[in-house]
Scaffold this motif. Structure first.
Motif, mmCIF file in Angstrom:
data_model
loop_
_atom_site.group_PDB
_atom_site.id
_atom_site.type_symbol
_atom_site.label_atom_id
_atom_site.label_comp_id
_atom_site.label_asym_id
_atom_site.label_seq_id
_atom_site.Cartn_x
_atom_site.Cartn_y
_atom_site.Cartn_z
ATOM 1 N N VAL A 1 -4.190 3.402 6.151
ATOM 2 C CA VAL A 1 -4.448 2.278 5.521
ATOM 3 C C VAL A 1 -5.730 2.046 5.198
ATOM 4 O O VAL A 1 -6.689 1.286 4.872
ATOM 5 C CB VAL A 1 -3.167 1.274 5.992
ATOM 6 C CG1 VAL A 1 -3.517 -0.638 5.143
ATOM 7 C CG2 VAL A 1 -1.665 1.757 6.077
ATOM 8 N N ALA A 2 -6.240 1.339 6.788
ATOM 9 C CA ALA A 2 -7.828 1.350 6.795
ATOM 10 C C ALA A 2 -8.723 2.259 6.445
ATOM 11 O O ALA A 2 -9.645 1.449 5.699
ATOM 12 C CB ALA A 2 -7.982 1.937 8.663
ATOM 13 N N VAL B 1 3.611 2.576 3.057
ATOM 14 C CA VAL B 1 3.045 2.108 3.836
ATOM 15 C C VAL B 1 3.197 0.888 4.355
ATOM 16 O O VAL B 1 3.798 1.038 5.676
ATOM 17 C CB VAL B 1 1.745 3.528 4.423
ATOM 18 C CG1 VAL B 1 1.064 3.353 5.627
ATOM 19 C CG2 VAL B 1 1.313 4.155 3.292
ATOM 20 N N GLN B 2 2.256 -0.475 4.172
ATOM 21 C CA GLN B 2 2.500 -1.574 4.690
ATOM 22 C C GLN B 2 2.196 -2.577 3.465
ATOM 23 O O GLN B 2 1.982 -2.378 2.225
ATOM 24 C CB GLN B 2 1.535 -1.381 5.755
ATOM 25 C CG GLN B 2 1.295 -2.966 6.244
ATOM 26 C CD GLN B 2 -0.266 -3.130 7.053
ATOM 27 O OE1 GLN B 2 -1.327 -2.594 7.390
ATOM 28 N NE2 GLN B 2 -0.495 -3.949 7.857
ATOM 29 N N PHE B 3 2.896 -3.795 3.604
ATOM 30 C CA PHE B 3 3.500 -4.814 2.636
ATOM 31 C C PHE B 3 2.979 -5.981 3.023
ATOM 32 O O PHE B 3 4.053 -6.265 4.288
ATOM 33 C CB PHE B 3 4.880 -4.763 2.212
ATOM 34 C CG PHE B 3 5.137 -5.663 1.264
ATOM 35 C CD1 PHE B 3 4.553 -5.559 -0.026
ATOM 36 C CD2 PHE B 3 5.938 -6.113 1.873
ATOM 37 C CE1 PHE B 3 4.675 -6.850 -0.961
ATOM 38 C CE2 PHE B 3 6.635 -7.893 0.283
ATOM 39 C CZ PHE B 3 5.541 -7.630 -0.598
ATOM 40 N N VAL C 1 1.116 -1.088 0.327
ATOM 41 C CA VAL C 1 -0.521 0.023 0.142
ATOM 42 C C VAL C 1 1.276 1.605 -0.045
ATOM 43 O O VAL C 1 1.769 1.523 0.937
ATOM 44 C CB VAL C 1 -0.674 0.217 1.350
ATOM 45 C CG1 VAL C 1 -2.081 1.386 1.004
ATOM 46 C CG2 VAL C 1 -1.957 -1.515 1.469
ATOM 47 N N PHE C 2 0.766 1.497 -0.974
ATOM 48 C CA PHE C 2 1.184 3.163 -1.001
ATOM 49 C C PHE C 2 0.720 4.195 -1.301
ATOM 50 O O PHE C 2 -0.804 4.335 -1.157
ATOM 51 C CB PHE C 2 1.977 3.945 -2.281
ATOM 52 C CG PHE C 2 3.568 2.526 -2.835
ATOM 53 C CD1 PHE C 2 4.311 2.680 -2.551
ATOM 54 C CD2 PHE C 2 2.893 1.244 -3.183
ATOM 55 C CE1 PHE C 2 5.172 2.079 -2.962
ATOM 56 C CE2 PHE C 2 3.481 0.437 -3.282
ATOM 57 C CZ PHE C 2 5.744 0.725 -4.008
ATOM 58 N N ARG C 3 1.677 6.062 -0.324
ATOM 59 C CA ARG C 3 0.062 6.880 0.158
ATOM 60 C C ARG C 3 1.124 8.031 -0.970
ATOM 61 O O ARG C 3 2.061 7.655 -1.381
ATOM 62 C CB ARG C 3 0.804 7.198 1.478
ATOM 63 C CG ARG C 3 1.476 7.596 2.095
ATOM 64 C CD ARG C 3 1.428 8.174 3.484
ATOM 65 N NE ARG C 3 0.677 7.696 4.261
ATOM 66 C CZ ARG C 3 0.344 7.682 5.561
ATOM 67 N NH1 ARG C 3 1.036 8.784 5.607
ATOM 68 N NH2 ARG C 3 0.280 7.284 6.304
ATOM 69 N N THR C 4 0.266 9.195 -0.940
ATOM 70 C CA THR C 4 1.664 10.615 -1.535
ATOM 71 C C THR C 4 2.542 10.175 -1.174
ATOM 72 O O THR C 4 2.603 10.924 -0.561
ATOM 73 C CB THR C 4 0.571 11.592 -2.031
ATOM 74 O OG1 THR C 4 -1.018 10.912 -1.924
ATOM 75 C CG2 THR C 4 0.664 12.566 -2.290
ATOM 76 N N GLY C 5 3.432 10.686 -2.423
ATOM 77 C CA GLY C 5 4.724 10.505 -2.066
ATOM 78 C C GLY C 5 5.682 9.436 -2.381
ATOM 79 O O GLY C 5 7.440 9.559 -1.870
#
Length: 362
Positions: free
Chosen positions: A233-234, A216-218, A208-212
């Motif tokens: 993520v939630a 965040v989580q794998f 899970v990727f966030r902007t930039g």
């Protein structure tokens, strides 16, 4: 198989697309990169086949830095599938699929023979090989795109939102096809999507990727849904992440019990005699569930099959707990019908049993 070590990609305008990414994608599995637009997931994918080069850090494939290989040579050894297939409009389907083997010097006859094999593998007819892309539906074109990516039998397959341009029904069919192919071929697949449902359905692991460009989580889908790393993520997983988690749990451990049934060829009088309530399960002559019959509607019918049946879906042990919950809600009896691998009735699970198993997992 694929390793990112402290990889950053910063474009000339100052935008950081990927920020200090370190991760390994294991051989023979499907890794899904997911996140909203602009989070760096496609840039991450494209650094594997050097459509984009990192600003810093190392991307390795099979233990070798991808920048040590000429880009063209590297790409011919990696399958690549994009949205809307990207087929050559002036070439037949067979020649589209044969593109990479031809570039690798296989010879026209061998390349076209391989292309013909792959038509069948992806569920297309031999006749479709003579057509041109514009003569196929969107879903068929995506199948051709997958076949072309598999033509030289590459160990790695990169898929950049490959099913995003087709309608939901076709998208589900294409996902089914990918799951079937992966069970046979065991490729190392990196799959980009913005659809968390698609990610959960296909992925062995999800990043899970966030902007930039921050990962965040794998984690495997079940772990991701059960224990999201943070509020971001939630929130991305959505309010129904509990239901998504149930879609990953099979019915193997959910008990079932025998259930009375009549055949569609039985007379209405026979069905009424068998009934202990308003609803009765009807099965075909070969024992497969045909539907729920309303005993009150049988008057004047010569046979059970001549009356309107309420649809039923028989569930196997490999179906999900979410499917069972859906069946108990939609069934007029509150029961989920169970079948064996051949689709023959074996019994039914009551709604209280299904719900109790669901609560035990909380």
């Amino acid at each position: 198989m694929i390793r990112f070590e402290s990889v950053t990609k910063r474009f000339a305008n100052g935008t950081t697309a990927v920020d200090d990414l370190s991760v390994e994608f294991l051989e023979g599995g499907i890794t899904v990169l997911v996140g909203s637009s602009g989070c760096g997931k496609t840039t991450t994918l494209r650094m594997i086949n050097r459509l984009v080069d990192p600003t810093s850090g190392t991307v390795s494939l099979g233990g070798r830095n991808v920048r040590e290989l000429p880009a063209a040579q590297l790409r011919r050894g990696i399958g690549y599938v994009i949205q809307q297939a990207g087929l050559f409009p002036h070439r037949t389907i067979l020649d589209n699929i044969a593109t990479v083997p031809t570039l690798l010097g296989w010879g026209r006859r061998k390349a076209r023979a391989r292309a013909a094999e792959l038509l069948e593998v992806v569920g297309l007819t031999a006749e479709s090989g003579k057509r041109y892309p514009h003569q196929l539906s969107g879903g068929q074109q995506q199948r051709v795109g997958v076949a072309r990516a598999l033509a030289a039998d590459p160990p790695v397959l990169l898929m950049d939102e490959p099913f995003g341009a087709v309608d939901p029904v076709v998208r589900t069919l294409l996902q089914d096809e990918l799951i079937r192919l992966q069970a046979e071929l065991h490729k190392t697949i990196v799959f980009v999507t913005h659809d968390i449902d698609e990610a959960v359905r296909l992925g062995d692991r999800i990043a899970v990727f966030r902007t930039g460009g921050h990962m965040v989580q794998f984690a495997p889908p079940a772990e991701l849904l059960a224990r999201p790393a943070d509020d971001f993520v939630a929130g991305f997983l959505g309010a129904e992440r509990g239901l998504k988690l149930l879609s990953l749990i099979s019915l193997q451990d959910v008990p079932y019990e025998p259930i009375a049934a009549v055949r569609t060829t039985d007379t209405a009088a026979r069905a009424r005699a068998e009934a202990t309530g308003r609803w009765l399960l009807a099965v075909s002559p070969d024992g497969k569930p045909a539907g729920w019959v309303d005993v009150h509607a049988l008057d004047g019918s010569d046979s059970v099959g001549q009356t309107a049946l309420t649809p039923v879906r028989g569930l196997t042990d490999s179906d999900s707990l979410l499917s069972a919950l859906n069946e108990t809600v939609s069934s007029p009896t509150g029961m989920a019908v169970r079948v064996d691998a051949a689709g023959v009735l074996v019994g039914a699970s009551r709604d209280d049993v299904v719900h109790a198993h669901q609560r035990s997992l909380a």
